[in-house]
Design an enzyme around this catalytic site. Structure first.
Site, PDB file in Angstrom:
ATOM      1  N   SER A  12      18.979   9.958 -67.729  1.00  0.00           N
ATOM      2  CA  SER A  12      19.899   9.364 -68.711  1.00  0.00           C
ATOM      3  C   SER A  12      19.801   7.845 -68.711  1.00  0.00           C
ATOM      4  O   SER A  12      19.981   7.207 -69.747  1.00  0.00           O
ATOM      5  CB  SER A  12      21.342   9.807 -68.456  1.00  0.00           C
ATOM      6  OG  SER A  12      21.882   9.170 -67.314  1.00  0.00           O
ATOM      7  N   MET A  89      14.379   8.728 -56.885  1.00  0.00           N
ATOM      8  CA  MET A  89      15.132   9.060 -55.678  1.00  0.00           C
ATOM      9  C   MET A  89      14.316   8.936 -54.385  1.00  0.00           C
ATOM     10  O   MET A  89      14.653   9.554 -53.380  1.00  0.00           O
ATOM     11  CB  MET A  89      15.675  10.492 -55.799  1.00  0.00           C
ATOM     12  CG  MET A  89      16.532  10.693 -57.032  1.00  0.00           C
ATOM     13  SD  MET A  89      17.819   9.427 -57.193  1.00  0.00           S
ATOM     14  CE  MET A  89      19.089  10.145 -56.209  1.00  0.00           C
ATOM     15  N   HIS A 108      21.680   1.248 -58.944  1.00  0.00           N
ATOM     16  CA  HIS A 108      22.325   2.017 -57.877  1.00  0.00           C
ATOM     17  C   HIS A 108      23.791   2.215 -58.260  1.00  0.00           C
ATOM     18  O   HIS A 108      24.450   1.248 -58.669  1.00  0.00           O
ATOM     19  CB  HIS A 108      22.214   1.263 -56.545  1.00  0.00           C
ATOM     20  CG  HIS A 108      22.796   2.000 -55.391  1.00  0.00           C
ATOM     21  ND1 HIS A 108      22.186   3.099 -54.829  1.00  0.00           N
ATOM     22  CD2 HIS A 108      23.950   1.805 -54.710  1.00  0.00           C
ATOM     23  CE1 HIS A 108      22.938   3.552 -53.834  1.00  0.00           C
ATOM     24  NE2 HIS A 108      24.006   2.792 -53.748  1.00  0.00           N
ATOM     25  N   ASP A 144      18.028  -0.358 -51.227  1.00  0.00           N
ATOM     26  CA  ASP A 144      19.111  -0.851 -52.099  1.00  0.00           C
ATOM     27  C   ASP A 144      19.576  -2.228 -51.648  1.00  0.00           C
ATOM     28  O   ASP A 144      20.773  -2.523 -51.617  1.00  0.00           O
ATOM     29  CB  ASP A 144      20.294   0.132 -52.045  1.00  0.00           C
ATOM     30  CG  ASP A 144      19.891   1.517 -52.548  1.00  0.00           C
ATOM     31  OD1 ASP A 144      20.391   2.504 -51.987  1.00  0.00           O
ATOM     32  OD2 ASP A 144      19.047   1.596 -53.463  1.00  0.00           O
TER      33      ASP A 144
HETATM   34  C1  GRF Z   1      22.279   7.619 -61.561  1.00  0.00           C
HETATM   35  O1  GRF Z   1      23.628   7.642 -61.169  1.00  0.00           O
HETATM   36  C2  GRF Z   1      21.565   6.586 -60.757  1.00  0.00           C
HETATM   37  O2  GRF Z   1      22.337   5.437 -60.472  1.00  0.00           O
HETATM   38  C3  GRF Z   1      21.297   7.333 -59.478  1.00  0.00           C
HETATM   39  O3  GRF Z   1      21.057   8.675 -59.864  1.00  0.00           O
HETATM   40  C4  GRF Z   1      21.547   8.890 -61.145  1.00  0.00           C
HETATM   41  C5  GRF Z   1      20.374   9.139 -62.026  1.00  0.00           C
HETATM   42  O4  GRF Z   1      20.839   9.511 -63.220  1.00  0.00           O
HETATM   43  N1  GRF Z   1      20.165   6.779 -58.811  1.00  0.00           N
HETATM   44  P1  GRF Z   1      19.785   9.637 -64.425  1.00  0.00           P
HETATM   45  O5  GRF Z   1      18.591  10.414 -63.903  1.00  0.00           O
HETATM   46  O6  GRF Z   1      19.415   8.256 -64.849  1.00  0.00           O
HETATM   47  O7  GRF Z   1      20.561  10.401 -65.475  1.00  0.00           O
END
Ligand code: GRF
Length: 202
Positions: A12, A89, A108, A144
């Site tokens: 997203s 991740m 983050h 981070d």
């Molecule tokens: C987001 O909250 C981002 O900050 C964290 O994981 C989530 C990823 O969401 N690292 P998306 O894949 O961007 O929807």
């Protein structure tokens, strides 16, 4: 400018960047998506946007080193000015951080330096903070821990759980990340040690 996005999941934040590119608020071209997860919905978003997706299936690699070697090659092949970690991740290895120092940013879902690492929203709820939020920062060899570009905050409500808080934070992520990408593409981010200064529009 050329930007490339790294994502591991739903994407997203990647979509928020794509939408800002389409709206012209980010003056750049997205030249690719790189993901470690063949099941990432971000791949679908890339395909729908006509953007090439490079899938490096982490589980198919014999070691993190082998994965990182292919990741470095894939990133170099993008010839991007900026790499955007948008829900990526994995910890990025030192060789890659150093190869793209100052040209890699991450989003983050916490107000760093609080709640670094995984499940940041859960950490915030369990700690009992009254304000939470998100941070866009340059990636350095820590976790981070690089210089902070933008932070946006949200209230933590008494009946929040990690999901309700995450839903509130993600709305701010979708504003903060495209804003940071746009500023980078306009050369308006100046880093002095740990401090980041946002320059006025040209
Ligand atoms: C987001 O909250 C981002 O900050 C964290 O994981 C989530 C990823 O969401 N690292 P998306 O894949 O961007 O929807």
């Amino acid at each position: 400018k050329r930007i490339a996005v790294l994502a591991s999941g739903r994407g997203s934040n990647f979509q928020a960047v794509l939408d800002a590119l389409g709206a012209g608020t980010i003056r750049a071209e997205c030249v690719g998506l790189i993901t470690d997860n063949p099941g990432a919905y971000a791949i679908t978003r890339a395909r729908e946007a006509g953007i090439e997706a490079t899938v490096l299936d982490y589980r198919a690699y014999p070691s993190k080193e082998a994965y990182e070697a292919d990741l470095l090659a894939a990133m170099q092949a993008c010839r991007a000015d900026l790499f955007v970690l948008a829900g990526y991740m994995r910890i990025v290895g030192t060789a890659i951080v150093e190869a793209f120092a100052g040209r890699m940013i991450n989003i983050h879902p916490a107000l760093l330096p609080s709640f670094a690492g995984l499940h940041a929203q859960r950490q915030a709820v369990e700690y009992g903070v009254k304000v939470a939020g998100c941070t866009v920062h340059f990636v350095d060899t820590g976790m981070d821990s690089g210089p902070i570009i933008i932070q946006r905050c949200v209230p933590v409500l008494e009946d929040d759980d990690e999901d309700s808080l995450a839903d509130r934070i993600i709305e701010e992520e979708h504003r903060a990340l495209p804003e940071a990408v746009a500023l980078f593409c306009e050369d308006r981010i100046q880093v002095e040690g740990r401090r980041v200064r946002i320059l006025p529009p040209a």
